[in-house]
Design an enzyme around this catalytic site. Structure first.
Site, mmCIF file in Angstrom:
data_model
loop_
_atom_site.group_PDB
_atom_site.id
_atom_site.type_symbol
_atom_site.label_atom_id
_atom_site.label_comp_id
_atom_site.label_asym_id
_atom_site.label_seq_id
_atom_site.Cartn_x
_atom_site.Cartn_y
_atom_site.Cartn_z
ATOM 1 N N CYS A 160 0.685 -1.368 0.102
ATOM 2 C CA CYS A 160 -0.132 -0.050 -0.024
ATOM 3 C C CYS A 160 0.860 1.454 0.099
ATOM 4 C CB CYS A 160 -0.957 0.074 1.020
ATOM 5 S SG CYS A 160 -0.075 0.120 2.884
ATOM 6 N N HIS A 196 -2.260 1.129 7.316
ATOM 7 C CA HIS A 196 -2.435 0.929 5.835
ATOM 8 C C HIS A 196 -2.349 2.658 5.363
ATOM 9 C CE1 HIS A 196 -4.261 -0.058 2.253
ATOM 10 N NE2 HIS A 196 -5.352 0.628 2.041
ATOM 11 N N ASN A 233 -7.882 4.634 -2.508
ATOM 12 C CA ASN A 233 -7.560 3.216 -1.947
ATOM 13 C C ASN A 233 -6.866 2.610 -3.032
ATOM 14 O OD1 ASN A 233 -6.971 1.559 -0.045
ATOM 15 N ND2 ASN A 233 -8.930 0.881 0.459
#
Length: 463
Positions: free
Chosen positions: A89, A383, A405
């Protein structure tokens, strides 16, 4: 002899009695059992909770109806990325910031940089970071805290923004179609497990190597290079070999070809990104367990041996929000990290501290604040995403935020929306361009940072 045995046994009996005082006795158990009363109401609640996802039962009825997806200020984006079953991520978030600029500057359609290209060098550099760390500490005992930490953190696919800035600065960048994703890139666990195992083996070998005192450093270096050659081959087998040169055609938003040229990864970076990634950005942290308006550095927390340690300015949340708003209003996305699993409705893409009523369901309260959650390990950054929008009220205060995202089209069309209350409670890191940061805060970078150990639990890599 018998007297000595009796004395030892007596001492053990006293110790056992003292230990038993802290255990659960029969009398204590009878009181503990009073915590559950087998009433019809309790049985109904037990039947519901034991047979269902707690989140399904804890949703506040009608809460979904209160959400809208209008934002007063939003940076445009095209195309949603998907890290799939990997912990990259940090890489997707950082590269999404850069690709948004390129799409805007060159009027492109959906476009992505190659995550596999940078990830390849990330893994190679992390392998070297570990091996050189073992060489540097080989005279320390195996149970030394730093040696233990090195062997527990040989390599992984997580990271943070300094990895993006250092790796791209050193190796350049390429479009996604030049070095596409592989199955191993999207499913990193098995590859990481095998590489971790081999690096541990290499680490023990480097610690045990012997030779003449004057020649040993060169011997260790030569053996390290051989080990890295193995790592390079291993990575090629899993991810493909990074290109030294490539030809790429640019297409505009209407799909018309604009130019076809041959590049190296560095020349492509210089032409289409051209930002001083190492010096143009600053990491901001909201950690109420440590003093605000101070600079902190995490020892050994970097992606490459010759790279930069993770360094940040710790600020009150209000200061970070003001910087984020200034950046978004000027059309610039930001690297953003948070504790994404808390109060998340993954299907609808909502993050809201009032979304789930766990207290009423369980008949209790959950009252820790942000500082207390960090101190007890109940919360931490997990994250990284790309902060791209804010909805402001008539006074210029944030009501809600939106992030791009890297979970594909999950959530709200690939995005997550968070209330400002959630942002304040579970946001931890923001990387902003320096031009959006007030001068008095930037001047803090001239002060000597407080060095924190690499095993500090607050500084796990984002996955």
């Amino acid at each position: 002899m018998k007297k000595r045995i009796f004395t030892v046994c007596a001492a053990l009996s006293v110790a056992a009695a003292a230990f038993a005082q802290g255990g659960i006795t029969d009398e204590m158990m009878s009181r503990i059992r009073q915590g559950y009363q087998d009433t019809p109401e309790e049985r109904a609640l037990r039947n519901a909770i034991s047979a269902n996802d707690i989140n399904t039962l804890a949703v506040r009825q009608g809460v979904e109806a209160g959400y809208d997806f209008y934002f007063s200020d939003e940076v445009p984006s095209k195309g949603i990325t998907d890290q799939q079953s990997s912990g990259r991520c940090w890489l997707f978030s950082g590269m999404n910031v850069l690709r948004a600029k390129m799409i805007e500057d060159y009027n492109l359609g959906p476009f992505q940089f190659s995550q596999s290209y940078i990830f390849f060098y990330d893994q190679l550099e992390k392998a070297n970071l570990f091996l050189q760390g073992i060489i540097d500490t080989r005279n320390l005992p195996m149970d030394d805290r730093k040696v233990e930490w090195l062997f527990r953190h040989t390599i992984n696919d997580g990271g943070q923004f300094t990895g993006v800035s250092d790796l791209i600065t050193k190796y350049g960048i390429v479009p996604s179609n030049v070095m596409p994703e592989t199955w191993a890139a999207n499913h990193t666990s098995r590859m990481s497990m095998l590489l971790d195992l081999k690096l541990k083996e290499f680490g023990l070998e480097l610690r045990e190597m012997t030779g003449p005192k004057k020649e040993l450093p060169a011997m260790l270096e030569a053996r390290k290079v051989e080990m890295l050659a193995f790592v390079y081959r291993f990575l090629v087998l899993n991810l493909g070999e990074p290109p030294a040169e490539f030809t790429w055609t640019m297409y505009d938003a209407e799909g018309k070809p604009v130019s076809t040229k041959t590049y190296t990864p560095k020349s492509f970076y210089d032409e289409y990104v051209g930002v001083d990634l190492r010096n143009n950005y600053v990491m901001l942290m909201n950690d109420p367990t440590r003093e605000f308006y101070k600079v902190y550095e995490i020892e050994y927390d970097r992606h490459q041996y010759d790279g930069k340690n993770w360094l940040y300015i710790n600020l009150p949340i209000e200061e970070i929000e003001a910087i984020a708003i200034a950046s978004i209003k000027d059309g610039t996305m930001m690297y953003f990290s948070c504790d994404v699993g808390k109060f998340l409705d993954r299907q609808n893409g909502v993050l809201d501290v009032d979304y789930y009523d766990y207290g009423s369901l369980m008949g209790t309260t959950f009252g820790m604040d942000k500082r207390e959650r960090i101190l007890t390990g109940a919360s931490g950054s997990s994250h990284a995403m790309t902060l791209m929008a804010v909805d402001l009220d008539e006074y210029g205060q944030a009501k809600k935020w939106k992030v791009e995202n890297s979970w594909g089209m999950t959530g709200h069309e690939g995005h997550l929306v968070m209330t400002d209350e959630w942002f304040e409670e579970y946001m931890f890191r923001l990387v902003a361009e320096k031009k959006y940061v007030p001068e008095n805060i930037l001047k803090l970078l001239d002060t000597k940072p407080t060095m924190l150990p690499p095993w500090d639990p607050m500084f796990a890599d984002e996955l």
